[in-house]
Design an enzyme around this catalytic site. Structure first.
Site, PDB file in Angstrom:
ATOM      1  N   ASP A   1      39.798  47.837  41.274  1.00  0.00           N
ATOM      2  CA  ASP A   1      39.830  46.655  42.145  1.00  0.00           C
ATOM      3  C   ASP A   1      38.954  46.893  43.383  1.00  0.00           C
ATOM      4  O   ASP A   1      38.198  46.021  43.813  1.00  0.00           O
ATOM      5  CB  ASP A   1      41.268  46.260  42.519  1.00  0.00           C
ATOM      6  CG  ASP A   1      42.132  47.431  42.955  1.00  0.00           C
ATOM      7  OD1 ASP A   1      41.700  48.593  42.801  1.00  0.00           O
ATOM      8  OD2 ASP A   1      43.248  47.185  43.461  1.00  0.00           O
TER       9      ASP A   1
ATOM     10  N   LYS B   1      42.134  52.937  37.130  1.00  0.00           N
ATOM     11  CA  LYS B   1      43.272  52.320  37.819  1.00  0.00           C
ATOM     12  C   LYS B   1      44.424  53.328  37.748  1.00  0.00           C
ATOM     13  O   LYS B   1      45.494  53.053  37.171  1.00  0.00           O
ATOM     14  CB  LYS B   1      43.615  50.979  37.124  1.00  0.00           C
ATOM     15  CG  LYS B   1      44.661  50.151  37.836  1.00  0.00           C
ATOM     16  CD  LYS B   1      44.181  49.471  39.094  1.00  0.00           C
ATOM     17  CE  LYS B   1      45.319  48.744  39.789  1.00  0.00           C
ATOM     18  NZ  LYS B   1      44.960  48.240  41.138  1.00  0.00           N
TER      19      LYS B   1
ATOM     20  N   ASP C   1      29.359  42.376  34.392  1.00  0.00           N
ATOM     21  CA  ASP C   1      29.028  40.964  34.673  1.00  0.00           C
ATOM     22  C   ASP C   1      28.857  40.758  36.177  1.00  0.00           C
ATOM     23  O   ASP C   1      27.920  40.088  36.634  1.00  0.00           O
ATOM     24  CB  ASP C   1      30.148  40.025  34.176  1.00  0.00           C
ATOM     25  CG  ASP C   1      29.885  39.500  32.778  1.00  0.00           C
ATOM     26  OD1 ASP C   1      29.323  40.258  31.961  1.00  0.00           O
ATOM     27  OD2 ASP C   1      30.246  38.337  32.492  1.00  0.00           O
TER      28      ASP C   1
ATOM     29  N   TYR D   1      40.273  47.101  23.817  1.00  0.00           N
ATOM     30  CA  TYR D   1      39.546  46.327  22.814  1.00  0.00           C
ATOM     31  C   TYR D   1      39.941  46.747  21.406  1.00  0.00           C
ATOM     32  O   TYR D   1      39.890  45.944  20.470  1.00  0.00           O
ATOM     33  CB  TYR D   1      38.033  46.538  22.956  1.00  0.00           C
ATOM     34  CG  TYR D   1      37.348  45.670  23.984  1.00  0.00           C
ATOM     35  CD1 TYR D   1      37.736  45.689  25.318  1.00  0.00           C
ATOM     36  CD2 TYR D   1      36.287  44.849  23.618  1.00  0.00           C
ATOM     37  CE1 TYR D   1      37.086  44.914  26.259  1.00  0.00           C
ATOM     38  CE2 TYR D   1      35.630  44.075  24.549  1.00  0.00           C
ATOM     39  CZ  TYR D   1      36.038  44.104  25.864  1.00  0.00           C
ATOM     40  OH  TYR D   1      35.383  43.333  26.786  1.00  0.00           O
TER      41      TYR D   1
ATOM     42  N   ASP E   1      33.235  46.062  31.079  1.00  0.00           N
ATOM     43  CA  ASP E   1      32.859  44.689  30.699  1.00  0.00           C
ATOM     44  C   ASP E   1      32.843  43.805  31.940  1.00  0.00           C
ATOM     45  O   ASP E   1      31.881  43.084  32.207  1.00  0.00           O
ATOM     46  CB  ASP E   1      33.863  44.156  29.666  1.00  0.00           C
ATOM     47  CG  ASP E   1      33.566  42.721  29.279  1.00  0.00           C
ATOM     48  OD1 ASP E   1      32.382  42.413  29.033  1.00  0.00           O
ATOM     49  OD2 ASP E   1      34.511  41.909  29.243  1.00  0.00           O
TER      50      ASP E   1
HETATM   51  C1  IPM Z   1      29.807  42.084  26.340  1.00  0.00           C
HETATM   52  C2  IPM Z   1      30.557  40.913  25.794  1.00  0.00           C
HETATM   53  C3  IPM Z   1      31.429  41.382  24.652  1.00  0.00           C
HETATM   54  C4  IPM Z   1      32.395  42.408  25.203  1.00  0.00           C
HETATM   55  C5  IPM Z   1      32.185  40.271  23.896  1.00  0.00           C
HETATM   56  C6  IPM Z   1      31.225  39.230  23.343  1.00  0.00           C
HETATM   57  C7  IPM Z   1      33.058  40.826  22.810  1.00  0.00           C
HETATM   58  O1  IPM Z   1      31.289  40.292  26.798  1.00  0.00           O
HETATM   59  O2  IPM Z   1      29.047  42.709  25.570  1.00  0.00           O
HETATM   60  O3  IPM Z   1      29.965  42.387  27.523  1.00  0.00           O
HETATM   61  O4  IPM Z   1      33.422  42.035  25.772  1.00  0.00           O
HETATM   62  O5  IPM Z   1      32.120  43.605  25.072  1.00  0.00           O
HETATM   63 MG    MG Z   2      30.911  41.075  28.732  1.00  0.00          MG
END
Ligand code: IPM
Ligand code: MG
Length: 355
Positions: free
Chosen positions: A219, A187, A247, A142, A243
């Site tokens: 993975d 990884k 999710d 990032y 990240d």
């Molecule tokens: C999160 C989001 C952010 C990230 C984006 C909006 C930059 O996806 O907080 O998980 O990737 O960190």
């Molecule tokens: Mg995110």
């Protein structure tokens, strides 16, 4: 106590979910005799529209001067064609870096009331889902150099030992407070940065003999999260892996709309935000689930303001709201009563009791 909170409503559903979290905080202040003062901060697409910059310096300074920052969400299709360095998300990344909040804590915990909302088989859900992803937040790909030259684009993934060590320590300390199992995800079969990550984790492990450290390739971890989530307690990983995995982990708990997060660095001034995005498709329709933001406010009280009873009160109010059978659209199921964003916030407030 008097606390000054910087409030970033942001884009999409951001303003409506933050509104509900502030209403909940106001009720907590009233019940417990605190004063919370809010300072509005422009960040994201709305700041690009207003100031031509996703996080103007003056707005950033308001965050740095606060006791903590509460954020809704930023971004949306309207700003898709904005160049990388000026995207709404860049404001968020600049904020995280300027606050030095290297440690992002993302719980993946299933509420018993929402077991049916998980896409996993009941036999897997019944084993229990309750783990934390400790994500490194201000390093890695990032924050490496990003460039596009002709038909080639480059993003640099770089970690130093000290960057790995400080997040590694948070992983071990988090594990010490829970079941003393830490899973380090990388990884290392491909990446140098992951081999360094693994080496540092094993060096640190000697200082935390009470914690059992295991290694897992990212993975495989993505697969294990849906196959056998009960095996995880604390997962520590680098920025982009965290990240993606967070999710995935949120979804097996029913809805990403329910998951809060805290980001902390060397001080108690933290950044608190739901892990979901700005959901522009449902923005302004009173459909969003404000619970992730409301629980982020609870985390702020717990981790930055040392108000554990107040945080418990919010979490118990959310639980009581779910017990009563109310659901926002994202977690709606048969026999439940569907509510909008505003009503959800109000019902949680109605269930708030002084513990
Ligand atoms: C999160 C989001 C952010 C990230 C984006 C909006 C930059 O996806 O907080 O998980 O990737 O960190
Ligand atoms: Mg995110």
């Amino acid at each position: 106590m008097d606390k000054n909170i910087a409030v970033i409503r942001g884009d999409g559903i951001g303003p409506e979910i933050v509104e509900q979290a502030l209403n909940v905080l106001d009720k907590v202040a009233e019940l417990y005799g605190h004063t919370f003062t809010y300072t509005d901060v422009d960040m994201g697409g709305c700041a690009i529209d207003k100031w031509g910059d996703p996080l103007p310096e003056r707005e950033l300074q308001k965050c740095l001067a606060s006791h903590s920052v509460l954020l809704g969400a930023v971004g949306g299709p309207k700003w898709n064609d904005v160049p990388g360095a000026m995207r709404p998300e860049k404001g968020l990344l600049r904020l995280r870096a300027a606050m030095g909040v290297y440690s992002n804590n993302r719980p993946a915990k299933i509420w018993p009331q929402l077991a049916d909302a998980s896409p996993l088989k009941k036999s897997i859900v019944d084993q229990g889902i309750d783990f934390i992803i400790v994500r490194e937040l201000i390093g890695g790909i990032y924050f490496g150099e990003h460039k596009t030259e002709g038909d080639t684009a480059t993003d640099v993934l770089k970690y130093s030992e000290s960057e790995i060590e400080r997040i590694g320590r948070i992983g071990f300390e988090t594990a010490q407070k829970r079941s003393k199992k830490l899973c380090s995800v990388e990884k290392s079969n491909v990446l140098d940065s992951s081999r360094l990550w693994k080496k540092v984790m094993h060096r640190l492990a000697k200082e935390y003999p009470d914690v059992e450290l295991t290694d897992m390739l990212v993975d495989n971890c993505a697969m294990q999260i849906v196959k056998d989530p009960a095996q995880f307690d604390v997962v520590v990983t680098e920025n982009m892996f965290g990240d993606i995995l967070s999710d995935e982990a949120s979804q097996i708990t029913g809805s990403i709309g329910m998951i809060p997060s805290s980001s902390l660095g060397a001080t108690t001034c933290g950044l608190y935000e739901p892990i979901h995005g700005s959901a522009p498709d449902i923005a302004g329709k009173d459909l969003a689930n404000p619970v992730g933001t409301i629980l982020s406010a609870a985390m702020m009280l717990r981790f930055s303001f040392d108000m554990p009873r107040e945080a418990d009160a919010i979490e118990n109010a959310v639980s009581a709201y779910l017990d009563a059978g109310y659901r926002t659209a994202d977690i709606m199921s048969q026999g439940m009563t569907q509510v909008g964003c505003r009503q959800c916030g109000q019902l949680i407030i109605d269930n708030l009791r002084k513990e």
